[in-house]
Design a protein around this motif. Structure first.
Motif: not given
Length: 262
Positions: A174-182, A248-258
């Protein structure tokens, strides 16, 4: 040009006079290579491939080959590589496909270790580090300053936000938001990349706001839609130079496709 006598360079290839090509390397007719780039021995560069300045390709890499996609029918799709990249041994970068924008891209100042695979239509930003055997399936988008640990595998169409960091052996579906470690198989989030942000000059206030946004997404018990609303309220209270990273994190949540790793 500093070309080894055993190298095979098609007369139609366009190489700057400062380009170096090692023994037994092969460069095809539709290849363009800019100043200061060094091609090691036994490298194959083919397809409609454009390579910028001051890159270094180590031995046995395959650059610009046809995509590993059964739908590919020989269309003149492209591979574009920027400047100041280091590409280590046995890397494979493929052309794009007409099912996407027709181009695979690698940006500038990237450190790409051995056996890395960039599949068709991947879009990789700047200052990334991909450790040994990291592999991107088709259509993957990777932001700036991303780090992928060794043997990380990324599912097709995934997006990885800027400054994210994946641990060794991560299986990313799945998609990974900016700044996140996983890390893990399947991947799970484990905080934000604090040490990386400090090294890149992020202020204490910026890191604190990013951590708070992470908590809203991952630790608050809110649904994703509720977390988005809470982040919007958070942004409204932040100074501009801090808010832009949360945005940038908030916009990523809207752009995530998976869907996001959560």
């Amino acid at each position: 040009m500093h070309i080894h006598p055993s190298a095979l360079i098609d007369p139609k290839a366009q190489l700057d006079s400062s380009v170096e090509v090692g023994a037994y390397s092969i460069i095809g007719p539709n290849v363009k290579i800019a100043a200061g780039t060094k091609i090691g021995p036994h490298v194959v560069i083919e397809g409609h491939t454009t390579i910028g300045s001051n890159n270094t390709f180590y031995q046995f890499s395959s650059i610009g080959a046809a995509p590993q996609d059964k739908k590919y029918a020989g269309e003149p799709t492209r591979l574009e590589i920027g400047d100041n990249n280091v590409i280590r041994e046995f890397c494979t970068f493929n052309l794009g496909t007409v099912q996407d924008d027709g181009v695979t891209r690698l940006g500038n100042d990237n450190w790409i270790m051995a056996y890395v695979h960039l599949a068709h239509d991947c879009q990789v930003g700047n200052n990334v580090i991909f450790a040994n055997n990291a592999a991107l399936a088709g259509h993957v988008h990777v932001g700036d300053w991303v780090i992928l640990g060794g043997f990380t595998n990324v599912h097709q169409f995934c997006k990885i936000g800027a400054h994210a960091m994946c641990g060794m052996g991560t299986s990313l579906l799945q998609d990974v938001p900016p700044f996140v470690m996983l890390n893990g198989n399947p991947a799970a989030a484990h905080g934000i990349n604090v040490e990386g942000l400090k090294r890149r000059g992020f202020s204490r206030e910026q890191i604190s706001a990013i951590r708070q946004t992470y908590k809203l997404i991952y630790k608050s018990g809110l649904t994703l839609e509720e977390a988005k609303a809470a982040i919007d309220a958070q942004i409204a209270e932040l100074e501009a130079d801090v808010a832009l990273h949360v945005q940038s994190m908030r916009h990523f949540l809207d752009a995530a496709t998976r869907g996001i790793v959560r």
